[in-house]
Design an enzyme around this catalytic site. Structure first.
Site, PDB file in Angstrom:
ATOM      1  CG  ASN A   1      -1.803  -1.255   1.255  1.00  0.00           C
ATOM      2  OD1 ASN A   1      -1.679  -2.060   2.174  1.00  0.00           O
ATOM      3  ND2 ASN A   1      -2.635  -1.466   0.243  1.00  0.00           N
TER       4      ASN A   1
ATOM      5  CB  ILE B   1       0.165   5.882   2.552  1.00  0.00           C
ATOM      6  CG1 ILE B   1       1.558   5.902   3.190  1.00  0.00           C
ATOM      7  CG2 ILE B   1      -0.671   4.764   3.162  1.00  0.00           C
ATOM      8  CD1 ILE B   1       1.555   6.258   4.661  1.00  0.00           C
ATOM      9  CB  CYS B   2      -3.297   2.918  -0.567  1.00  0.00           C
ATOM     10  SG  CYS B   2      -4.852   2.605  -1.407  1.00  0.00           S
ATOM     11  CB  VAL B   3      -5.819   8.143  -1.439  1.00  0.00           C
ATOM     12  CG1 VAL B   3      -6.970   9.048  -1.022  1.00  0.00           C
ATOM     13  CG2 VAL B   3      -4.581   8.972  -1.713  1.00  0.00           C
ATOM     14  CG  ASN B   4      -8.934   3.966  -2.842  1.00  0.00           C
ATOM     15  OD1 ASN B   4      -9.438   5.067  -2.995  1.00  0.00           O
ATOM     16  ND2 ASN B   4      -8.620   3.171  -3.840  1.00  0.00           N
TER      17      ASN B   4
END
Length: 212
Positions: A91, A98-101
């Site tokens: 991620n 870092i993965c926004v979702n």
């Protein structure tokens, strides 16, 4: 644009700036386990912290510096987050994003910096291969976990380790936001000198990473 170039003090209201300053002060006096914030007295929106790699993960014994950047509409939207310490994680993109979702999941405006930091720490324990920013890490996690673990552990040893048990707190608290981003310094009297074999092993690991 790099997260290090983002400065949004002028975009935030005085009320939000006061809220951020209060939360950072609370986090510095009562930090969550394994997390230490780094206070920048000249810029309250320069939000950085050091997260200790959780036990039982390939990030164990590592210290990972992260940076949060606040959106114009914070706290309606969560901060964006970046690892400043190199890490191999599904991620986390190669530039540290870092993965926004993951960060947006279940976000509400009454949550804040502490929630985001704890979410990032949880990602070190339970990576989410379904929302991978690092496709290679995500694929290894799903298909060849042992290879993923060894790769992540090797990156941790090279980039994120620095400090014995007796000096972890002091190392983290002595950091300032003006320091170069990366692993915490190795500076503790109890360290033994690296043997020639250990030095050779680390050099071999670095050569391996350059070829990857």
């Amino acid at each position: 644009m790099s997260c290090l170039q983002i400065s949004n003090v002028e975009n935030l209201s005085p009320q939000i700036i006061r809220r951020v300053a209060k939360e950072m002060t609370e986090l510095s006096t009562q930090p969550p386990e394994g997390i230490r914030v780094i206070i920048n007295e000249e810029d309250v929106t320069d939000i950085q912290a050091v997260i200790e790699g959780p036990g039982g993960t390939p990030y164990t014994n590592g210290f990972f510096r992260v940076k949060l950047t606040l959106a114009k509409d914070f706290p309606q939207s969560p901060p964006k987050a970046f690892f400043l310490t190199k890490i191999f994680h599904p991620n986390v993109a190669k530039n540290g994003e870092i993965c926004v979702n993951t960060l947006k999941k279940d976000w509400t405006s009454d949550q804040g910096i502490k929630h985001i930091l704890l979410t990032i720490k949880c990602l070190l324990i339970v990576p989410n291969a379904e929302s991978a920013l690092n496709e290679e890490a995500g694929k290894l996690l799903l298909e060849r976990y042992d290879d993923y673990y060894e790769r992540a552990k090797m990156m941790t040893e090279i980039h994120a380790q620095g400090g014995g048990k007796g000096s972890k707190a002091g190392l983290v608290e002595s950091c300032t936001s003006s320091e170069i981003a990366g692993p915490l310094p190795k500076k503790h009297a109890g360290d033994k000198k690296l043997t020639a074999e250990k030095k050779k092993m680390l050099k071999d690991k670095k050569r391996t990473l350059k070829r990857l």
